[in-house]
Design an enzyme around this catalytic site. Sequence first.
Site, PDB file in Angstrom:
ATOM      1  N   CYS A  63      21.086  76.338  47.428  1.00  0.00           N
ATOM      2  CA  CYS A  63      19.874  76.657  46.673  1.00  0.00           C
ATOM      3  C   CYS A  63      19.236  77.960  47.164  1.00  0.00           C
ATOM      4  O   CYS A  63      18.363  78.501  46.499  1.00  0.00           O
ATOM      5  CB  CYS A  63      18.869  75.514  46.725  1.00  0.00           C
ATOM      6  SG  CYS A  63      18.025  75.308  48.299  1.00  0.00           S
ATOM      7  N   HIS A 100       2.047  75.577  54.873  1.00  0.00           N
ATOM      8  CA  HIS A 100       2.977  75.250  53.790  1.00  0.00           C
ATOM      9  C   HIS A 100       4.395  75.538  54.268  1.00  0.00           C
ATOM     10  O   HIS A 100       4.675  76.627  54.780  1.00  0.00           O
ATOM     11  CB  HIS A 100       2.663  76.098  52.555  1.00  0.00           C
ATOM     12  CG  HIS A 100       3.711  75.987  51.484  1.00  0.00           C
ATOM     13  ND1 HIS A 100       3.825  74.883  50.670  1.00  0.00           N
ATOM     14  CD2 HIS A 100       4.697  76.830  51.113  1.00  0.00           C
ATOM     15  CE1 HIS A 100       4.842  75.069  49.832  1.00  0.00           C
ATOM     16  NE2 HIS A 100       5.379  76.234  50.078  1.00  0.00           N
ATOM     17  N   HIS A 103       9.290  72.201  49.898  1.00  0.00           N
ATOM     18  CA  HIS A 103       9.214  70.983  49.100  1.00  0.00           C
ATOM     19  C   HIS A 103      10.347  70.047  49.496  1.00  0.00           C
ATOM     20  O   HIS A 103      11.356  70.480  50.059  1.00  0.00           O
ATOM     21  CB  HIS A 103       9.306  71.298  47.604  1.00  0.00           C
ATOM     22  CG  HIS A 103       8.101  72.009  47.073  1.00  0.00           C
ATOM     23  ND1 HIS A 103       7.971  73.384  47.137  1.00  0.00           N
ATOM     24  CD2 HIS A 103       6.954  71.549  46.507  1.00  0.00           C
ATOM     25  CE1 HIS A 103       6.798  73.724  46.614  1.00  0.00           C
ATOM     26  NE2 HIS A 103       6.162  72.639  46.222  1.00  0.00           N
ATOM     27  N   ASP A 107      17.187  64.471  45.608  1.00  0.00           N
ATOM     28  CA  ASP A 107      18.553  64.642  45.091  1.00  0.00           C
ATOM     29  C   ASP A 107      19.518  65.094  46.187  1.00  0.00           C
ATOM     30  O   ASP A 107      20.503  65.760  45.926  1.00  0.00           O
ATOM     31  CB  ASP A 107      18.553  65.646  43.938  1.00  0.00           C
ATOM     32  CG  ASP A 107      18.059  67.027  44.377  1.00  0.00           C
ATOM     33  OD1 ASP A 107      17.697  67.192  45.565  1.00  0.00           O
ATOM     34  OD2 ASP A 107      18.038  67.933  43.540  1.00  0.00           O
ATOM     35  N   ARG A 115      16.390  66.082  50.153  1.00  0.00           N
ATOM     36  CA  ARG A 115      16.712  67.489  50.349  1.00  0.00           C
ATOM     37  C   ARG A 115      15.404  68.222  50.620  1.00  0.00           C
ATOM     38  O   ARG A 115      14.624  68.450  49.705  1.00  0.00           O
ATOM     39  CB  ARG A 115      17.405  68.056  49.109  1.00  0.00           C
ATOM     40  CG  ARG A 115      17.646  69.548  49.149  1.00  0.00           C
ATOM     41  CD  ARG A 115      18.563  69.989  48.015  1.00  0.00           C
ATOM     42  NE  ARG A 115      17.985  69.743  46.700  1.00  0.00           N
ATOM     43  CZ  ARG A 115      17.213  70.621  46.034  1.00  0.00           C
ATOM     44  NH1 ARG A 115      16.950  71.803  46.539  1.00  0.00           N
ATOM     45  NH2 ARG A 115      16.723  70.311  44.841  1.00  0.00           N
ATOM     46  N   CYS A 117      13.679  71.430  51.169  1.00  0.00           N
ATOM     47  CA  CYS A 117      13.954  72.819  50.819  1.00  0.00           C
ATOM     48  C   CYS A 117      12.821  73.641  51.446  1.00  0.00           C
ATOM     49  O   CYS A 117      11.697  73.614  50.948  1.00  0.00           O
ATOM     50  CB  CYS A 117      13.971  72.911  49.295  1.00  0.00           C
ATOM     51  SG  CYS A 117      14.458  74.488  48.656  1.00  0.00           S
TER      52      CYS A 117
END
Length: 131
Positions: A63, A100, A103, A107, A115, A117
């Site tokens: 990704c 932050h 996310h 999946d 996952r 990310c």
Amino acid sequence: MAKKSDEEYKAELSEMQYWVAREGGTERPFTGIYNAHDKEGVYKCVCCHAELFASGNKFESGCGWPSFADHMDNENLRFLEDASRGMVRTEVRCAGCDAHLGHVFDDGPTETGQRYCINSAALSFADDSDT
Ligand SMILES: [Zn+2]
């Protein structure tokens, strides 16, 4: 843990790190320093150095961001619903300093089904051989 001011974070972080971690930005895919990083060690919050992810849980998701199947066994993350951009996602933040991070999606390809990310710019890395 004492909270730092925005000025202190600005002084300590790069512009990209500040934008991602303190302002909720997202680095462009395949640009982060930890995307294709496979050393063994611990990924920490770039702001407060809380331990967040172990290299053993990192996997190549394709990704464009560092991806983890699980977080470390501690209370260093907190999760918020993020309904921006027309979809509901789960935002991952550092529980200690509210940075932050990225996310988490359900999946993931491993047995955790998750996952994470995560932006490279929100992380620092401690090599196992450093400790
Ligand atoms: Zn933090």
